[in-house]
Design an enzyme around this catalytic site. Structure first.
Site, PDB file in Angstrom:
ATOM      1  N   SER A   1     -10.080   5.404   1.168  1.00 13.96           N
ATOM      2  CA  SER A   1     -10.778   4.345   0.448  1.00 13.96           C
ATOM      3  C   SER A   1     -11.551   4.948  -0.737  1.00 13.96           C
ATOM      4  O   SER A   1     -10.975   5.694  -1.514  1.00 13.96           O
ATOM      5  CB  SER A   1     -11.680   3.559   1.397  1.00 13.96           C
ATOM      6  OG  SER A   1     -12.040   2.333   0.808  1.00 13.96           O
TER       7      SER A   1
ATOM      8  N   ASP B   1      -3.476  -5.647   2.037  1.00 13.98           N
ATOM      9  CA  ASP B   1      -4.905  -5.353   1.871  1.00 13.98           C
ATOM     10  C   ASP B   1      -5.685  -6.608   1.492  1.00 13.98           C
ATOM     11  O   ASP B   1      -5.375  -7.268   0.505  1.00 13.98           O
ATOM     12  CB  ASP B   1      -5.089  -4.282   0.791  1.00 13.98           C
ATOM     13  CG  ASP B   1      -6.391  -3.526   0.947  1.00 13.98           C
ATOM     14  OD1 ASP B   1      -7.421  -4.176   1.192  1.00 13.98           O
ATOM     15  OD2 ASP B   1      -6.378  -2.290   0.823  1.00 13.98           O
TER      16      ASP B   1
ATOM     17  N   HIS C   1      -6.443  -2.994   4.965  1.00 14.70           N
ATOM     18  CA  HIS C   1      -7.076  -1.792   4.433  1.00 14.70           C
ATOM     19  C   HIS C   1      -7.323  -0.736   5.509  1.00 14.70           C
ATOM     20  O   HIS C   1      -8.004  -1.015   6.511  1.00 14.70           O
ATOM     21  CB  HIS C   1      -8.388  -2.176   3.749  1.00 14.70           C
ATOM     22  CG  HIS C   1      -8.950  -1.101   2.883  1.00 14.70           C
ATOM     23  ND1 HIS C   1      -8.329  -0.704   1.722  1.00 14.70           N
ATOM     24  CD2 HIS C   1     -10.045  -0.331   3.005  1.00 14.70           C
ATOM     25  CE1 HIS C   1      -9.046   0.262   1.164  1.00 14.70           C
ATOM     26  NE2 HIS C   1     -10.081   0.516   1.927  1.00 14.70           N
TER      27      HIS C   1
END
Length: 266
Positions: A74, A193, A249
């Site tokens: 991330s 996502d 995600h």
């Protein structure tokens, strides 16, 4: 919102890599003196200071002096890219960005501790109200890669981190040269996502300027066409790797990780 040593996240990944590649040395970066500080700093410590701290940790680690592979999850993906661009010694060999937002993001942020959390709500309101004010930029990590396609001028002028590493205010030839020294720059996009807006930022794409509906891939951005960061040259040399994985995600299976990511670490 994570820590280097959380046994169900980064700690788990470290053990997984160590198990699959016997004898490998893994450094899981900790920003702060303990896990609590590490988590807090992921929200509130100026990213430029975090990058400096990481560069110092890498430079002092005797195991890494011949070169190392870097893997960021991330926001860690774009933070490690800043390390590659700003700190060429010791040399980063491969950069693996798993869900990193290389053109920034517009709303929300990953791994926020609970969607109903007061902290999450407060940060989102703060970002919406004044992401590009000096105080917010210097003290709220997520603001430092906040990229509003409807306020491009504000972003270019006031973003203290992302606009700098993406060469939005001028060309830093050192950044370009250092990034191009990578053997491979691997970008993983999560195909379902719901936390990154727009998800194509994970492959260095973004919204077409001036609106927030239509997205364009990296190859159609001015960053690529003008080759301000060397990405066009890297792409033509086969150094850019775009991987897609089904899931939201940071949701992936151990099997996918073994087959798609581990080869870049060996």
């Amino acid at each position: 919102g994570d820590s280097c040593c959380n046994p169900v996240s980064m700690g788990y990944i470290q053990k997984l890599v160590e198990k699959k590649i016997p004898g490998i040395y893994v450094l899981s970066l900790k920003i702060g003196s303990n896990m609590i500080q590490d988590v807090e700093n992921s929200f509130f410590m100026n990213v430029n200071d975090q990058v400096r701290e990481v560069c110092s940790q890498l430079a002092m680690d005797p195991h890494l002096q011949g070169g190392y592979n870097a893997m960021g999850f991330s926001q860690g993906g774009q933070f490690l890219r800043a390390v590659a661009q700003r700190c060429p010694a010791p040399p980063m060999l491969n950069l693996i960005s798993i869900g990193g937002q290389h053109q920034g993001r517009v709303y929300g942020f990953p791994r926020c501790p609970g969607e109903s959390s007061h902290l999450c709500d407060w940060i989102r309101k703060t970002l919406d109200l004044g992401a590009y004010t000096k105080a917010v930029q210097e003290h709220l990590v997520q603001a430092e890669y906040w990229h509003d396609p409807l306020k491009e001028e504000d972003y270019r002028k006031n973003s203290i981190f992302l606009a700098d590493i993406n060469q939005e205010r001028g060309i830093n030839e050192t950044y370009k040269k250092n990034l191009m020294a990578l053997k491979k720059f691997v970008m993983v996009k999560f195909l379902n996502d719901t936390m990154v807006d727009p998800p194509i930022s994970e492959w260095f794409g973004f919204y077409k300027s001036g609106q927030a509906k239509e997205t364009i891939p990296l190859q159609e951005t001015s960053l690529y066409k003008e080759d301000r960061l060397g990405l066009q040259e890297m792409d033509k040399a086969g150094k850019l790797v775009f991987l897609g994985v089904k899931g939201d995600h940071l949701h992936f299976s151990e099997e996918w990780f073994d087959s798609s990511i581990l080869p870049f670490l060996q």
